[in-house]
Design a protein around this motif. Structure first.
Motif, short mmCIF file in Angstrom:
data_model
loop_
_atom_site.label_atom_id
_atom_site.label_comp_id
_atom_site.label_asym_id
_atom_site.label_seq_id
_atom_site.Cartn_x
_atom_site.Cartn_y
_atom_site.Cartn_z
N UNK A 1 0.84 -1.21 0.00
CA UNK A 1 0.00 0.00 0.00
C UNK A 1 0.87 1.25 0.00
N UNK A 2 0.67 2.11 -0.99
CA UNK A 2 1.48 3.33 -1.12
C UNK A 2 0.75 4.49 -0.43
N UNK A 3 0.98 4.64 0.88
CA UNK A 3 0.28 5.66 1.67
C UNK A 3 0.63 7.08 1.20
N UNK A 4 1.89 7.25 0.79
CA UNK A 4 2.32 8.60 0.35
C UNK A 4 1.47 9.05 -0.83
N UNK A 5 1.27 8.14 -1.79
CA UNK A 5 0.48 8.49 -2.98
C UNK A 5 -0.97 8.75 -2.61
N UNK A 6 -1.51 7.93 -1.71
CA UNK A 6 -2.90 8.11 -1.31
C UNK A 6 -3.09 9.47 -0.65
N UNK A 7 -2.16 9.80 0.29
CA UNK A 7 -2.24 11.09 0.97
C UNK A 7 -2.12 12.24 -0.02
N UNK A 8 -1.20 12.08 -0.98
CA UNK A 8 -1.01 13.12 -1.99
C UNK A 8 -2.30 13.32 -2.78
N UNK A 9 -2.93 12.20 -3.16
CA UNK A 9 -4.17 12.28 -3.92
C UNK A 9 -5.25 12.99 -3.11
N UNK A 10 -5.36 12.63 -1.82
CA UNK A 10 -6.38 13.25 -0.97
C UNK A 10 -6.09 14.75 -0.81
N UNK A 11 -4.80 15.08 -0.68
CA UNK A 11 -4.40 16.48 -0.53
C UNK A 11 -4.78 17.26 -1.81
N UNK A 12 -4.47 16.66 -2.95
CA UNK A 12 -4.77 17.30 -4.24
C UNK A 12 -6.29 17.49 -4.38
N UNK A 13 -7.05 16.45 -4.04
CA UNK A 13 -8.51 16.51 -4.17
C UNK A 13 -9.08 17.58 -3.23
N UNK A 14 -8.54 17.62 -1.99
CA UNK A 14 -9.02 18.60 -1.02
C UNK A 14 -8.78 20.03 -1.48
N UNK A 15 -7.56 20.27 -1.95
CA UNK A 15 -7.23 21.63 -2.42
C UNK A 15 -8.06 22.00 -3.65
N UNK A 16 -8.24 21.04 -4.55
CA UNK A 16 -9.02 21.32 -5.76
C UNK A 16 -10.44 21.74 -5.38
N UNK A 17 -11.04 20.99 -4.43
CA UNK A 17 -12.39 21.31 -3.98
C UNK A 17 -12.41 22.69 -3.34
N UNK A 18 -11.41 22.98 -2.50
CA UNK A 18 -11.37 24.26 -1.80
C UNK A 18 -11.29 25.42 -2.79
N UNK A 19 -10.50 25.25 -3.85
CA UNK A 19 -10.37 26.34 -4.84
C UNK A 19 -11.61 26.43 -5.71
#
Lengths: 222, 365
Positions: A1-19
């Motif tokens: 399980x690549x946690x770093x990639x999952x976290x990155x994806x969640x971070x990207x999705x969160x920021x995209x939604x916020x913007x």
């Protein structure tokens, strides 16, 4: 399980939604209420990322954000680094390819508000901003929620554009979708399966939660 | 503070209207659908701007196209009741009323909302959402909300058109009763001349955007041009009366300038002033006092004018005491009876011919 990639994806999705949330509110509201020359063209432009192959959009973004582009050079001058193959560059691309997912449901949400209710808000002495806050946003909320859920889930799943603009730098631009692809390329089918299932679950829960909340809200209003 | 309105437009709805509403006065804008009466109301509210218009309330100018003044709706101090009520569906009745209030301590607004809901007899339903209220209840919330701003002008856009007849009857009484506590100009838009006659002090009749007549309800109703525009079938007169007795057999005795009349039960305490609308075609005229007739109401009247129409009918304007009474009979009968100004005769009215929604609480007591 690549946690770093999952976290990155969640971070990207969160920021995209916020913007995109304020963008969806103002663009969706504008398109819902106003009619102007060229409105059809604007709506078509907003929808374009939906029908273009991700690689085509990715290509244009790569060119327009790249080191030789004015945007890329401006970024370089301001922050001393390139824009493409970095998280900010990926975020800009993500915001652009999610425009239809954010604006379209929001526009429908605002369109569903009867004109008389907006007029009533004004006749109740509400300024346009107050009417937006007290009347329009609560009533357009199901549309906005759909917009945000689709944006979030779609960002998690996007592959082609991310690869074109971001490359695959772990912790920077290597999202879970790309990590899954890498795993398969490296014959790690078990790892790919675990991550695919995780992505599936997160996406399903996001969409289901939205539908459930919308339905609950809809029941109260009807 | 009086409301003064002037509006002129070439299109899409041609308009040429000017009128004035005094504080505490209820003026009905009457006309067929598409006549431009709703457009006029929207002009007052600021939801529509004609080419040339001026709207002033007391000293404050809301709209003056010549001077380039055009306040947005939220800066015009008005209350509006929409045809569809336009209640905010995500707010309770009380929250709807509070939504129109200025920023004040919440407890103060809550108490004021409760007072307004009690005023429209909805004190116990403040926690309900609009979807949980009947049409008549929604309308009353809309009235309470319109009053919540403490408006300088109250605008009512066909507020009774979406409820059934029985509910309407109650709402008429409610609006009339409310009138006593309102001291601002009130403008009611309606296509129903009976409604205007029951509720309004004055009528402004509009046809195809042009003002046909501006006058008291009595004046307007005796105007043949108005009657032609509104449909002769709706012709009738409004009789001022006072409840004199509630009799045992279900009838109510009313005291009018023309003498006593009996109608099916009119709810209200003894002494309550009411306005009774008598349809012109329901009245029979006789030269002699009839005997052995089932009709209970026989009023001595004097013919004031006989108005000839294009068809087989005539309109006879009578005076019962000093109260005007409009009667519609055939030309043949008018000739046969020898009706002419000054002739004395008797007007006969069946008690049962006055429907309950033709009786309204009189606003001026």
């Amino acid at each position: 399980m690549d946690w770093v990639s999952l976290l990155l994806s969640l971070r990207l999705a969160g920021w995209t939604v916020a913007i995109l949330l304020p963008v969806a509110v103002f663009a969706g509201r504008f398109l819902a209420y106003r009619s102007f020359a060229g409105k059809g063209l604007v709506e078509a432009l907003v929808m374009l990322p939906l029908v273009l192959p991700p690689t085509v959009l990715g290509f244009y973004l790569l060119v327009s954000l790249g080191a030789r582009s004015p945007i890329g050079q401006g970024w370089q001058a301001l922050f001393g680094g390139p824009l493409v193959f970095t998280f900010p560059g990926l975020l800009i691309a993500s915001v652009i390819f999610n425009l239809p997912f954010a604006i379209q449901p929001s526009q429908r949400g605002f369109e569903s508000i009867p004109v008389a209710l907006r007029e009533a808000a004004a006749c109740c002495g509400m300024s346009p901003l107050r009417a937006l806050w007290r009347v329009e946003l609560p009533l357009a909320w199901p549309g906005l929620m759909t917009a945000m859920a689709l944006t979030f889930a779609h960002t998690l799943g996007e592959f082609g554009i991310v690869l074109m603009v971001g490359g695959s730098i772990p912790g920077q631009t290597k999202t879970i979708a790309i990590s899954i692809y890498d795993k398969v390329q490296g014959f790690d089918m078990t790892g790919a399966a675990v991550m695919s299932a995780t992505l599936l679950a997160i996406s399903l829960v996001t969409i289901w939660l939205t539908f459930w909340l919308s339905a609950r809200l809809g029941r109260r209003l009807s | 503070m009086a409301l003064e309105v002037m509006a002129q437009a070439e299109g899409p709805i041609p308009l040429n209207v000017a009128f004035r509403v005094e504080p505490g006065e209820l003026v009905a804008l009457v006309g067929p659908s598409g006549s431009g009466k709703s457009t006029l109301l929207r002009t007052i509210a600021g939801l529509w701007t004609p080419q040339a218009a001026r709207v002033t309330v007391g000293g404050s100018v809301w709209l003056d196209s010549a001077a380039g003044i055009n306040l947005p709706p939220h800066q015009r101090h008005l209350g509006m009741v929409f045809q569809s009520y336009a209640l905010f569906p995500h707010m309770t009745a009380a929250a709807n009323v509070m939504a129109a209030m200025p920023a004040r301590p919440k407890a103060e607004n809550r108490a004021e909302a409760q007072r307004l809901l009690a005023l429209v007899n909805l004190a116990s339903l403040g926690a309900r959402y609009p979807a949980e209220l009947s049409g008549g209840q929604q309308q009353r919330v809309a009235v309470a909300r319109a009053l919540a701003r403490n408006p300088q002008v109250l605008l009512l856009d066909e507020p009774f058109s979406a409820v059934d007849r029985a509910t309407r009857e109650g709402l008429y009484a409610e609006i009339s009763a409310l009138r006593g506590s309102l001291n601002m100009p009130v403008v009611l838009v309606t296509h129903d001349i009976a409604e205007a006659q029951l509720l309004a002090d004055r009528m402004v009749v509009i046809e195809a955007g042009q003002m046909l007549r501006d006058g008291t309800t009595a004046e307007v109703m005796f105007d043949p041009t108005v009657l032609r525009a509104m449909g002769i079938r709706d012709a009738g007169s409004a009789l001022q009366a006072r409840i004199a007795a509630q009799e045992e057999d279900g009838l109510t005795r009313l005291e009018t300038a023309a003498g006593p009349i009996w109608l099916p039960r009119v709810d209200g305490a003894i002494g309550t002033a009411v306005r009774v609308r008598i349809m012109a075609h329901e009245v029979i005229l006789s030269r002699n006092r009839p005997e052995g007739l089932s009709a209970l109401n026989i009023l001595p009247v004097t013919v004031h004018a006989v108005m000839q129409g294009d068809g087989p009918g005539v309109l006879v304007e009578c005076r019962a005491g000093d109260a005007p009474l409009l009667v519609r009979i055939t030309r043949r009968s008018a000739i046969g009876l020898g009706l002419a100004p000054g002739v004395s005769c008797y007007a006969i009215l069946k008690s049962m011919s006055v429907a309950r929604d033709q009786v309204g609480l009189a606003s001026v007591i």
